[in-house]
Design a protein around this motif. Structure first.
Motif, short mmCIF file in Angstrom:
data_model
loop_
_atom_site.label_atom_id
_atom_site.label_comp_id
_atom_site.label_asym_id
_atom_site.label_seq_id
_atom_site.Cartn_x
_atom_site.Cartn_y
_atom_site.Cartn_z
N VAL A 144 -6.90 1.42 -2.48
CA VAL A 144 -5.69 1.42 -3.55
C VAL A 144 -5.14 2.69 -2.75
CG1 VAL A 144 -4.71 1.72 -5.65
CG2 VAL A 144 -6.72 0.46 -5.34
N ASN A 145 -4.19 2.63 -1.91
CA ASN A 145 -3.56 3.67 -1.03
C ASN A 145 -2.05 4.16 -1.83
OD1 ASN A 145 -3.41 5.09 1.03
ND2 ASN A 145 -2.12 3.59 2.33
N LYS A 146 -1.69 5.40 -1.14
CA LYS A 146 -0.66 5.88 -1.88
C LYS A 146 -0.71 6.41 -3.27
CE LYS A 146 2.35 3.25 1.59
NZ LYS A 146 3.65 2.54 1.80
N ILE A 147 -1.99 6.65 -3.59
CA ILE A 147 -1.84 7.36 -5.12
C ILE A 147 -1.08 8.68 -5.37
CG2 ILE A 147 -4.04 6.02 -5.36
CD1 ILE A 147 -5.50 8.75 -5.36
N ASP A 148 -0.95 9.12 -4.19
CA ASP A 148 -0.12 10.31 -4.41
C ASP A 148 1.36 10.14 -4.96
OD1 ASP A 148 -0.20 9.11 -1.75
OD2 ASP A 148 1.19 10.93 -1.14
N LEU A 149 1.60 8.79 -4.78
CA LEU A 149 3.09 8.47 -5.13
C LEU A 149 3.26 8.00 -6.62
CD1 LEU A 149 4.12 6.63 -1.87
CD2 LEU A 149 4.58 9.02 -2.45
N VAL A 150 1.95 7.88 -7.19
CA VAL A 150 2.03 7.14 -8.59
C VAL A 150 1.35 8.30 -9.32
CG1 VAL A 150 2.18 4.83 -7.91
CG2 VAL A 150 0.00 6.07 -8.26
N THR A 151 1.46 7.87 -10.97
CA THR A 151 0.94 8.94 -11.95
C THR A 151 -0.55 8.20 -12.14
OG1 THR A 151 1.50 7.51 -13.65
CG2 THR A 151 3.25 9.09 -13.13
N PRO A 152 -1.53 9.23 -12.41
CA PRO A 152 -2.85 8.72 -12.76
C PRO A 152 -2.68 7.60 -13.94
CG PRO A 152 -2.49 11.10 -13.10
CD PRO A 152 -1.18 10.60 -12.93
N GLU A 153 -1.84 7.14 -14.82
CA GLU A 153 -1.93 6.01 -15.54
C GLU A 153 -1.67 5.05 -14.84
OE1 GLU A 153 -1.61 9.69 -17.86
OE2 GLU A 153 -0.24 8.88 -16.21
N GLN A 154 -0.38 5.01 -13.82
CA GLN A 154 -0.30 3.90 -12.85
C GLN A 154 -1.32 3.35 -11.90
OE1 GLN A 154 3.38 5.88 -11.33
NE2 GLN A 154 4.54 4.22 -12.46
N ALA A 155 -1.89 4.64 -11.34
CA ALA A 155 -3.07 4.38 -10.68
C ALA A 155 -4.40 3.48 -11.50
CB ALA A 155 -3.85 5.49 -9.95
N ASP A 156 -4.54 4.10 -12.59
CA ASP A 156 -5.71 3.35 -13.34
C ASP A 156 -5.08 2.22 -13.63
OD1 ASP A 156 -6.98 5.69 -13.59
OD2 ASP A 156 -6.01 6.09 -15.81
N HIS A 157 -3.96 1.60 -13.86
CA HIS A 157 -3.43 0.36 -14.09
C HIS A 157 -3.67 -0.61 -12.94
CE1 HIS A 157 -0.02 -2.08 -16.22
NE2 HIS A 157 -0.94 -2.87 -15.93
N VAL A 158 -3.20 -0.17 -11.78
CA VAL A 158 -3.32 -1.07 -10.46
C VAL A 158 -4.91 -1.06 -10.34
CG1 VAL A 158 -2.90 -0.91 -7.96
CG2 VAL A 158 -1.17 -0.11 -9.36
N GLU A 159 -5.83 -0.32 -10.39
CA GLU A 159 -7.15 -0.29 -10.03
C GLU A 159 -7.80 -1.33 -11.12
OE1 GLU A 159 -11.34 2.28 -10.09
OE2 GLU A 159 -9.39 3.13 -9.82
N ALA A 160 -7.50 -1.11 -12.35
CA ALA A 160 -7.88 -2.20 -13.32
C ALA A 160 -7.56 -3.70 -12.81
CB ALA A 160 -7.50 -1.77 -14.45
N ALA A 161 -6.23 -3.74 -12.43
CA ALA A 161 -5.85 -5.10 -11.93
C ALA A 161 -6.55 -5.77 -10.94
CB ALA A 161 -4.50 -5.08 -11.53
#
Length: 418
Positions: free
Chosen positions: A199-216
């Motif tokens: 899951v790349n570019k996590i510096d461009l999203v909030t921690p909550e958004q990163a959690d959401h993508v990872e969970a998906a």
């Protein structure tokens, strides 16, 4: 260099029998996910290994290969960069890929091969190039083996692209004539067939958004290793020499299979991502199911459905089982197979028509994976599409059926529901 050699379809490319198998890492990911940046960082940290690289680009000019070359990481004489342009290695250039990999393996000069596939490449057909046997049962590609299948996900754009459902043709990204795939199809395929998901570019999203993508992505492929990274930077040991690929495991990796097998608790919700398994012993009323889908299945208060996969049964097709496959907002309904070869004959098909068709037991067995799913509302809506007691005891063939006609021959034609 650009590839100019090809192997006739069905030919076997070989390497010396005594040569060790060349390990291969395949990088997949949609356009802009960061594959080339990842590759350059990787090459910069692989000192001591003799590495060959194949870069695939759909255009006539291989921009990604130029970027890799421009970084200066492939300047030593024991390293080789191969450009494969104007086609995709998952379809039109598969024979060329077969030949190029076999040649690199035959030379015996390399410790590892890294393949950067095009942004619209599906990983499964690429993997099949290494694993599928010829008519004699021998691997089409001898002398090389898959090490790790890697998918790079853009944390900032993955969920929005998955929900858009744009056709590749609309984007000018179709890989072959009559390419009916969508961006959603491609994103799901790339995630579901990976050993390692970055899951790349996590510096461009909030921690909550990163959690959401990872969970998906974890729900879509619970067997893959998932790492969050920035700027394509990852420890090389994660994908070079990791030996993660296993064909048997890969064949059962998709999350929907795990859900049906009960390997994941369907009600468990992680960062808003959950799943529902729907089973029923009665068939669907075709018109009511079609009306449910046509009346805004995505906007009916069920939540956002990211993935649907499984078997379903229409009352008007009592001897056939259907396959429901949905990625993002685009759903496809096609025949999974006849219940029994005798049923196919009873439907008027000849033995030749039915050759190669699957035998699939009739059932409603569907998995819905999505965000903020309202399980009870979704289940209730699906239940309402099943035959009532009265309908169950009347002739089913009289029911209205707006679904496209199915042809069990080959059972590969996709029927898209608008």
């Amino acid at each position: 260099m650009s590839t100019s050699t090809s192997t006739p379809t069905g030919a076997t490319a070989t390497a010396p029998a005594d040569a060790p198998a060349l390990p291969v890492t395949v990088l997949s990911g949609f356009l802009g996910a960061g594959k080339t940046t990842l590759l350059n960082h990787l090459l910069h940290r692989l000192d001591g290994l003799r590495v060959a690289v194949i870069v695939n680009d759909m255009s006539e000019i291989n921009i990604d290969a130029d970027l890799v070359r421009g970084e200066g990481h492939l300047t030593r004489t024991d390293e080789r960069l191969v450009e494969m342009t104007n086609g995709c290695i998952c379809c039109t250039l598969r024979d060329d890929l077969l030949e190029e990999v076999a040649e690199l393996a035959r030379q015996g000069r390399f410790d590892h091969l890294i393949i950067e596939s095009s942004g619209i490449s599906e990983p499964m057909p690429v993997a099949a190039t290494f694993a599928v046997p010829d008519a004699d049962g021998n691997p089409l590609l001898q002398g090389a083996r898959l090490d790790t299948m890697v998918s790079v996900v853009d944390a900032a754009g993955f969920l929005s692209e998955l929900g858009a459902g744009d056709d590749l043709v609309e984007r000018g990204l179709d890989a072959y004539e009559d390419d009916e795939r969508t961006v959603s199809d491609l994103l799901v395929d790339q995630v579901e067939f990976a050993d390692l998901i970055l899951v790349n570019k996590i510096d461009l999203v909030t921690p909550e958004q990163a959690d959401h993508v990872e969970a998906a992505v974890r729900r879509l492929n619970p067997l893959a290793r998932v790492l969050r990274i920035e700027h394509g930077q990852v420890d090389p040991v994660e994908l070079v020499g990791a030996n993660r690929f296993d064909l048997e495991r890969a064949s059962r990796a998709p999350g929907w299979v795990n859900e049906l097998n009960g390997d994941h608790v369907p009600e468990t919700e992680e960062y808003g991502i959950s799943s529902l398994v729907f089973r029923a012993e009665r068939p669907f009323h075709p018109q009511r199911l079609w009306d449910l889908l046509s009346s805004g299945f995505e906007g009916s208060g069920f939540g956002t459905i990211l993935r649907t996969k499984g078997f379903f049964w229409l009352a008007t097709r009592p001897r056939m089982t259907g396959l429901w496959s949905q990625a993002g907002p685009v759903a496809r309904f096609e025949p999974a197979g006849v219940w029994d070869p005798a049923d196919g004959l009873a439907l008027g098909y000849s033995p030749e028509d039915l050759e190669g068709s699957e035998t699939v037991e009739p059932r409603q067995e569907l998995v819905f994976i999505g965000t903020e799913l309202r399980h009870e509302a979704l289940k209730s809506a699906l239940d309402s599409c099943l035959l009532t007691d009265e309908e169950f005891h009347t002739p089913w063939e009289r029911l209205a059926d707006p679904f496209p006609v199915w042809d069990v021959r080959g059972v590969h034609a996709h029927h898209q529901h608008a």
